[in-house]
Design a protein around this motif. Sequence first.
Motif, PDB file in Angstrom:
ATOM      1  N   THR A 122       0.837  -1.210   0.000  1.00  0.00           N
ATOM      2  CA  THR A 122       0.000   0.000   0.000  1.00  0.00           C
ATOM      3  C   THR A 122       0.865   1.251   0.000  1.00  0.00           C
ATOM      4  O   THR A 122       0.596   2.204  -0.742  1.00  0.00           O
ATOM      5  CB  THR A 122      -0.934  -0.003   1.223  1.00  0.00           C
ATOM      6  OG1 THR A 122      -1.745  -1.171   1.167  1.00  0.00           O
ATOM      7  CG2 THR A 122      -1.809   1.223   1.253  1.00  0.00           C
ATOM      8  N   ALA A 123       1.917   1.247   0.825  1.00  0.00           N
ATOM      9  CA  ALA A 123       2.831   2.402   0.839  1.00  0.00           C
ATOM     10  C   ALA A 123       3.544   2.544  -0.504  1.00  0.00           C
ATOM     11  O   ALA A 123       3.736   3.659  -0.996  1.00  0.00           O
ATOM     12  CB  ALA A 123       3.849   2.245   1.962  1.00  0.00           C
ATOM     13  N   HIS A 161       1.237   4.065  -3.371  1.00  0.00           N
ATOM     14  CA  HIS A 161       0.967   5.498  -3.301  1.00  0.00           C
ATOM     15  C   HIS A 161       2.156   6.335  -3.764  1.00  0.00           C
ATOM     16  O   HIS A 161       2.053   7.563  -3.841  1.00  0.00           O
ATOM     17  CB  HIS A 161       0.583   5.915  -1.881  1.00  0.00           C
ATOM     18  CG  HIS A 161      -0.731   5.352  -1.448  1.00  0.00           C
ATOM     19  ND1 HIS A 161      -1.880   5.455  -2.195  1.00  0.00           N
ATOM     20  CD2 HIS A 161      -1.083   4.671  -0.331  1.00  0.00           C
ATOM     21  CE1 HIS A 161      -2.872   4.868  -1.569  1.00  0.00           C
ATOM     22  NE2 HIS A 161      -2.417   4.371  -0.428  1.00  0.00           N
ATOM     23  N   LEU A 162       3.242   5.705  -4.092  1.00  0.00           N
ATOM     24  CA  LEU A 162       4.435   6.407  -4.552  1.00  0.00           C
ATOM     25  C   LEU A 162       4.231   6.865  -5.998  1.00  0.00           C
ATOM     26  O   LEU A 162       3.766   6.088  -6.834  1.00  0.00           O
ATOM     27  CB  LEU A 162       5.641   5.462  -4.459  1.00  0.00           C
ATOM     28  CG  LEU A 162       7.026   6.052  -4.559  1.00  0.00           C
ATOM     29  CD1 LEU A 162       7.288   7.016  -3.406  1.00  0.00           C
ATOM     30  CD2 LEU A 162       8.056   4.946  -4.521  1.00  0.00           C
ATOM     31  N   VAL A 204      10.840   0.514   2.132  1.00  0.00           N
ATOM     32  CA  VAL A 204       9.579   1.252   2.282  1.00  0.00           C
ATOM     33  C   VAL A 204       9.681   2.271   3.413  1.00  0.00           C
ATOM     34  O   VAL A 204       8.993   3.288   3.394  1.00  0.00           O
ATOM     35  CB  VAL A 204       8.398   0.267   2.466  1.00  0.00           C
ATOM     36  CG1 VAL A 204       7.124   0.979   2.864  1.00  0.00           C
ATOM     37  CG2 VAL A 204       8.173  -0.522   1.191  1.00  0.00           C
ATOM     38  N   ARG A 205      10.539   2.039   4.378  1.00  0.00           N
ATOM     39  CA  ARG A 205      10.722   3.026   5.456  1.00  0.00           C
ATOM     40  C   ARG A 205      11.187   4.370   4.906  1.00  0.00           C
ATOM     41  O   ARG A 205      10.913   5.406   5.508  1.00  0.00           O
ATOM     42  CB  ARG A 205      11.730   2.515   6.473  1.00  0.00           C
ATOM     43  CG  ARG A 205      11.152   1.573   7.465  1.00  0.00           C
ATOM     44  CD  ARG A 205      12.149   1.233   8.563  1.00  0.00           C
ATOM     45  NE  ARG A 205      11.576   0.264   9.468  1.00  0.00           N
ATOM     46  CZ  ARG A 205      12.152  -0.871   9.801  1.00  0.00           C
ATOM     47  NH1 ARG A 205      13.343  -1.186   9.321  1.00  0.00           N
ATOM     48  NH2 ARG A 205      11.567  -1.695  10.636  1.00  0.00           N
ATOM     49  N   ILE A 233      10.103   5.589   2.164  1.00  0.00           N
ATOM     50  CA  ILE A 233       8.923   6.155   1.513  1.00  0.00           C
ATOM     51  C   ILE A 233       7.916   6.639   2.549  1.00  0.00           C
ATOM     52  O   ILE A 233       7.392   7.750   2.471  1.00  0.00           O
ATOM     53  CB  ILE A 233       8.262   5.105   0.588  1.00  0.00           C
ATOM     54  CG1 ILE A 233       9.237   4.686  -0.510  1.00  0.00           C
ATOM     55  CG2 ILE A 233       6.969   5.619   0.007  1.00  0.00           C
ATOM     56  CD1 ILE A 233       8.777   3.482  -1.298  1.00  0.00           C
ATOM     57  N   ASP A 234       7.619   5.804   3.520  1.00  0.00           N
ATOM     58  CA  ASP A 234       6.608   6.098   4.538  1.00  0.00           C
ATOM     59  C   ASP A 234       7.246   5.933   5.916  1.00  0.00           C
ATOM     60  O   ASP A 234       7.568   4.824   6.323  1.00  0.00           O
ATOM     61  CB  ASP A 234       5.419   5.144   4.382  1.00  0.00           C
ATOM     62  CG  ASP A 234       4.296   5.433   5.353  1.00  0.00           C
ATOM     63  OD1 ASP A 234       4.350   6.469   6.044  1.00  0.00           O
ATOM     64  OD2 ASP A 234       3.362   4.612   5.413  1.00  0.00           O
ATOM     65  N   ARG A 235       7.409   7.039   6.612  1.00  0.00           N
ATOM     66  CA  ARG A 235       8.033   6.987   7.938  1.00  0.00           C
ATOM     67  C   ARG A 235       7.143   6.317   8.974  1.00  0.00           C
ATOM     68  O   ARG A 235       7.606   5.854  10.001  1.00  0.00           O
ATOM     69  CB  ARG A 235       8.377   8.391   8.414  1.00  0.00           C
ATOM     70  CG  ARG A 235       9.433   9.042   7.593  1.00  0.00           C
ATOM     71  CD  ARG A 235       9.745  10.404   8.124  1.00  0.00           C
ATOM     72  NE  ARG A 235      10.639  11.085   7.195  1.00  0.00           N
ATOM     73  CZ  ARG A 235      10.809  12.369   7.165  1.00  0.00           C
ATOM     74  NH1 ARG A 235      10.154  13.137   8.018  1.00  0.00           N
ATOM     75  NH2 ARG A 235      11.629  12.915   6.306  1.00  0.00           N
ATOM     76  N   ASN A 236       5.855   6.258   8.721  1.00  0.00           N
ATOM     77  CA  ASN A 236       4.905   5.694   9.674  1.00  0.00           C
ATOM     78  C   ASN A 236       4.599   4.226   9.406  1.00  0.00           C
ATOM     79  O   ASN A 236       3.653   3.687   9.979  1.00  0.00           O
ATOM     80  CB  ASN A 236       3.602   6.500   9.662  1.00  0.00           C
ATOM     81  CG  ASN A 236       3.824   7.926  10.084  1.00  0.00           C
ATOM     82  OD1 ASN A 236       4.691   8.205  10.905  1.00  0.00           O
ATOM     83  ND2 ASN A 236       3.054   8.835   9.506  1.00  0.00           N
ATOM     84  N   VAL A 237       5.372   3.573   8.567  1.00  0.00           N
ATOM     85  CA  VAL A 237       5.072   2.188   8.216  1.00  0.00           C
ATOM     86  C   VAL A 237       5.203   1.263   9.423  1.00  0.00           C
ATOM     87  O   VAL A 237       4.433   0.308   9.567  1.00  0.00           O
ATOM     88  CB  VAL A 237       5.941   1.708   7.027  1.00  0.00           C
ATOM     89  CG1 VAL A 237       7.387   1.513   7.434  1.00  0.00           C
ATOM     90  CG2 VAL A 237       5.373   0.437   6.431  1.00  0.00           C
ATOM     91  N   HIS A 254       2.003   1.372  11.346  1.00  0.00           N
ATOM     92  CA  HIS A 254       0.965   0.594  10.677  1.00  0.00           C
ATOM     93  C   HIS A 254       1.166  -0.903  10.906  1.00  0.00           C
ATOM     94  O   HIS A 254       0.193  -1.644  11.055  1.00  0.00           O
ATOM     95  CB  HIS A 254       0.935   0.890   9.179  1.00  0.00           C
ATOM     96  CG  HIS A 254       0.633   2.310   8.854  1.00  0.00           C
ATOM     97  ND1 HIS A 254      -0.514   2.959   9.265  1.00  0.00           N
ATOM     98  CD2 HIS A 254       1.342   3.229   8.152  1.00  0.00           C
ATOM     99  CE1 HIS A 254      -0.509   4.204   8.823  1.00  0.00           C
ATOM    100  NE2 HIS A 254       0.620   4.395   8.143  1.00  0.00           N
TER     101      HIS A 254
END
Length: 185
Positions: A54-55, A58-59, A157-158, A160-164, A167
């Motif tokens: 999902t992360a 969205h890229l 992915v970290r 890309i999305d710091r909040n992974v 989640h």
Amino acid sequence: MTSMLATDAEQTAAPRPSLETWARNEPMRHVPSAEWMAWKLDQDLRRRIEILFTAFSHLPSDDARKSSVEVEFRTLCRAIDRLSEAARHNRVNHPPHDLGDRIVWGVNQAVSSLNSLDPHLIGRRFPFHTGERSKGEPIYGALLVVIQHVERVLTLVRTIDRNVDEHLLDGLVKLETPLRPQPIA
């Protein structure tokens, strides 16, 4: 001096050791059950892979990081396919080309392959006289490779999305009595 007849020699000969059978051999402690491996892939890893994908989805397509993450996802797909082939030695239909569909398809195939294994035989070693390895060791090794590839994707992915990580840990602890929404003081 004693004389020994041929019949005496047959009677005093040591009995031959019986050959091992697969079903009577003890379970190997270093190989988890097929049921646990299927659960690990179906519940834990599937959820992690979905969050990571999902992360990634969205890229934006013009982002330079997209190609390296996509390569690692495709490598993960190949690792899942190898796990499925290790659990079942026949090949199935061709996977879809779209990356998201291929991941879901591959996990479904691997889970069904793991669920089709005989739980009483998969964790036991082969009899020593056959000279073959246990079927459980390569399957567990392939599952460990899948877990390692999921960790590699997570590392990418970290960026890309710091909040992974939040989640991934969401829902880990469920309170029986949640805290009240009003402040205590």
